[in-house]
Scaffold this active site. Structure first.
Site, short mmCIF file in Angstrom:
data_model
loop_
_atom_site.label_atom_id
_atom_site.label_comp_id
_atom_site.label_asym_id
_atom_site.label_seq_id
_atom_site.Cartn_x
_atom_site.Cartn_y
_atom_site.Cartn_z
N SER A 212 20.42 75.15 63.03
CA SER A 212 19.28 75.57 63.01
C SER A 212 18.95 76.39 64.04
CB SER A 212 18.27 74.78 62.02
OG SER A 212 17.29 75.43 61.50
N ASP A 279 29.76 75.73 38.56
CA ASP A 279 30.42 74.77 39.21
C ASP A 279 32.17 74.86 38.69
OD1 ASP A 279 31.97 72.34 39.72
OD2 ASP A 279 30.60 70.89 38.05
N ASP A 282 35.31 77.47 40.76
CA ASP A 282 36.01 77.13 41.69
C ASP A 282 37.38 76.42 41.38
OD1 ASP A 282 35.20 74.59 41.31
OD2 ASP A 282 33.51 74.90 42.90
N ASP A 469 22.53 76.81 51.37
CA ASP A 469 21.59 76.67 52.32
C ASP A 469 20.11 77.38 51.86
OD1 ASP A 469 19.53 77.08 54.65
OD2 ASP A 469 21.14 76.65 56.13
N HIS A 515 20.79 73.07 54.20
CA HIS A 515 20.27 73.40 55.46
C HIS A 515 20.63 72.47 56.56
CE1 HIS A 515 18.96 75.79 58.61
NE2 HIS A 515 17.91 75.03 58.82
CA LIG Z 1 33.27 72.86 41.43
#
Ligand SMILES: [Ca+2]
Ligand SMILES: *[C@@H]1O[C@H](CO)[C@@H](O)[C@H](O)[C@H]1NC(C)=O
Ligand SMILES: *[C@@H]1O[C@H](CO)[C@@H](O)[C@H](O)[C@H]1NC(C)=O
Ligand SMILES: *[C@@H]1O[C@H](CO)[C@@H](O)[C@H](O)[C@H]1NC(C)=O
Ligand SMILES: *[C@@H]1O[C@H](CO)[C@@H](O)[C@H](O)[C@H]1NC(C)=O
Length: 603
Positions: A212, A279, A282, A469, A515
């Site tokens: 950060s 979700d 990927d 983030d 984050h």
């Molecule tokens: Ca996934």
């Protein structure tokens, strides 16, 4: 060395079994920590007068405290039980009246010392993280440092000293926060470690770790002082400060412009539905969006309109502290803090319009891009509204991070937030961004893109960023990486440029990461906990991290993170499913930004 120090050294030598070599003290591996954790010993090892021109170290300020078997946990290093000597001392810049800077160095036992030095950084408007980051150095066998920046005490944040009076900037504090305090911390720290342990090789490897604001502080050094660090582990840097700080207000101004202040539960439900829908993209259903780029390309957020949401009444808690004073790491993960009533409704078209506008990034009135935004699946922390019991309505709650930046650092008023956003438009935000960029180009912007000197000096950088983030967009790190590539290797293609950067600078996005740490909304996501060790292995053993180890996260499957621009994709099903790092042009293209709202380049 001043004679008082020589006297200290003499006293020490006669009182112990150590011997001197030149002006330095030789410490043996079996020397107990308690023998070196004394003021006289430390005083004798301080950098000599004149070592850093313009700086006078106050030897009488040295304090030492030995700490045995203390246990520290973090997402940035493995949980460890360590013993160390906490050394603090003060120095001043000889040309500045009443100037005093405090530094802390934790010193490992001689038996644990591995010829290393590590600087650690802060978060939010704090230039250090107290005892939260500094253990990383001891764990790595290093002398480990932090600074107070000259702001008065280790707990004093920069905003407390930025204004000498309304309208009157304390520029010394700007330069110290911007980069100078860290330069001094590392320069003095390396010399101190060397004199303290006097390694036979004469070489102290030197590193940086921070996330950060701490990540920005790290880049502030790498961009200016090419041979200061051999390696750096950088997380989610708060760089491109002019844009980044104002961007915390973008969600508020979108709400105001669209005339709708969504109940927090409504946006939380949008996030949950986004996670559920994206979700699987990927290749693995695990509650984690590892491909927010595919989510951008394939998910229509409007599909969430009409879905019921419900959140029970809450008495608040979490976060806390006045806006702008909270530590970034705490503030962004636990926004709000007040009590909220029961929220029961259905996702509205207006709520989705607000969410879509936030995700699209700030555009000015001519529809030119002024800044980038969070990835789909990230929380809408900046959009947090406040409940008014008087009107039973959700109302504007100005982001403290953004509001204080504009009020104090741009408008130079000694106040912790903007009093209102009346009259503030998208164009106002764009202009504030450009003004901050111009006013603090040389101190805070921290996006200098030419790292030719760093590369030539042989330094290695591992840069990580949580893809979800909700405080500093992951795309901010991607944009800087790509800017460096374009500036340094203009003749190379996109992939060839990355191959060239790979030699010294690698970027890894953390699937579902929040984050500077794991994400409560995607708890199965990984987190890279041994990044400093990865940097050390790259520097000292030449082990190039093709993927970044995510050991230490609680994820049940992902143990390595793909190196940008490669993206994770699961192939196969069930137990035989395997993650691959693939190149996907369409996905990569969603991470490219042209900030055409400005005349000057925004790196
Ligand atoms: Ca996934
Ligand atoms: C620290 O822990 C070690 C190992 O358990 C033990 O031998 C030692 O006595 C402890 N030191 C102190 C000061 O408690
Ligand atoms: C180090 O010791 C000083 C007192 O000498 C104390 O104020 C400070 O909090 C300690 N710092 C850390 C990071 O442990
Ligand atoms: C979103 O999901 C989290 C985790 O499953 C859950 O705790 C929370 O209540 C959900 N929020 C809403 C508004 O449904
Ligand atoms: C939410 O409101 C709906 C419609 O008014 C109602 O049927 C439902 O029971 C409410 N749910 C809760 C948990 O209060």
């Amino acid at each position: 060395m001043p004679s008082s120090l020589n006297l200290g050294l003499f006293a020490l030598v006669s009182a112990s079994s150590f011997f001197t070599r030149g002006e330095c003290i030789e410490v043996k591996r079996n020397t107990p920590l308690s023998s070196i954790c004394t003021a006289p010993y430390v005083q004798a090892a301080l950098p000599a007068a004149g070592f850093y021109p313009g700086i006078a170290i106050d030897a009488s300020s040295v304090q030492t405290t030995i700490v045995n078997n203390a246990t520290f946990s973090s997402e940035w290093f493995p949980t460890s039980t360590i013993s160390y000597c906490n050394v603090t001392f003060a120095y001043s810049h000889t040309n500045i009246p009443n100037d005093i800077v405090h530094v802390t160095y934790w010193v490992p036992s001689p038996s644990e010392f591995k010829n290393r030095y590590v600087s650690t950084g802060g978060g939010g408007l704090a230039i250090n993280s107290g005892s939260r980051s500094i253990p990383t150095g001891i764990i790595a066998g290093a002398v480990s440092g932090l600074t107070d920046g000259g702001f008065g005490s280790f707990n004093t944040q920069w905003d407390a000293v930025f204004l000498a009076a309304d309208g009157n900037v304390n520029w010394q504090s700007v330069h110290m926060f911007g980069y100078q305090a860290h330069h001094e911390l590392a320069t003095l720290g390396k010399e101190f470690a060397k004199k303290l342990f006097n390694p036979a090789s004469g070489k102290i490897f030197s590193y940086y770790q921070g996330c950060s604001e701490g990540g920005r502080e790290g880049w502030s050094q790498l961009q200016r002082f090419a041979d200061q660090f051999d390696g750096a582990a950088i997380g989610a840097p708060a760089f491109r400060f002019g844009q980044q700080q104002v961007n915390h207000l973008t969600s508020n101004v979108i709400e105001q412009t669209l005339g709708y202040y969504p109940p927090p539960c409504e946006l939380e439900k949008v996030v949950n539905l986004t996670i559920a829908a994206c979700d699987p993209l990927d290749g693995r259903i695990d509650g984690v969006i590892a491909r927010s780029d595919l989510c951008k390309l394939q998910f229509n957020i409007k599909s969430t309109i009409g879905t019921p949401y419900y959140c029970a009444a809450s008495s608040g808690g979490g976060g806390g502290g006045p806006p702008g004073k909270r530590h970034l790491l705490d503030a962004r993960q636990f926004p709000g803090g007040g009590s909220t009533p029961e929220q029961n409704g259905t996702i509205s078209a207006k709520g989705v319009a607000v969410a879509s506008a936030i995700l699209a990034g700030l555009h000015d009135s001519q529809n030119r891009l002024a800044y980038l935004s969070y990835q789909p699946g990230a929380g809408f922390s900046d959009a947090r509204t406040a409940y008014s019991p008087a009107t039973s309505a959700w109302t504007l709650s100005i982001s403290g991070l953004g509001g204080e930046w504009v009020r104090r650092f741009l408008q130079l008023k000694d106040e912790a937030n903007l009093p209102s956003l009346a009259g503030v438009t998208y164009d106002t935000l764009r202009d504030w961004m450009a003004y901050g960029q111009a006013k603090y180009t040389d101190t805070l912007q921290t996006t200098h893109p030419d790292l030719t000197d760093l590369k030539a000096a042989g330094a290695k950088v591992v840069h990580v960023h949580g893809e979800a983030d909700d405080s500093i967009p992951a795309a901010s790190s991607v944009h800087y990486y790509e800017s460096v590539k374009k500036v340094m290797f203009p003749a190379l293609g996109f992939k060839e440029g990355s191959a060239a950067l790979d030699e010294f600078y690698r970027l890894y996005l953390v699937p579902g990461g929040a984050h500077c740490g794991k994400n409560r909304a995607m708890p199965n996501g990984p987190w890279p906990q041994t990044t400093l060790q990865t940097v050390i292995d790259w520097v000292e053993k030449g082990v190039k991290p093709d993927v970044l180890s995510a050991v230490g996260g609680t994820d049940k499957g992902i143990d390595s993170l793909c190196r940008w621009p490669l993206r994770p994709l699961w192939k196969g099903t069930g137990k035989s499913a395997k993650m691959e790092c693939v190149y996907d042009q369409k996905s990569v293209d969603t991470w490219k930004y042209e900030f055409d709202a400005y005349k000057l380049p925004v790196y």
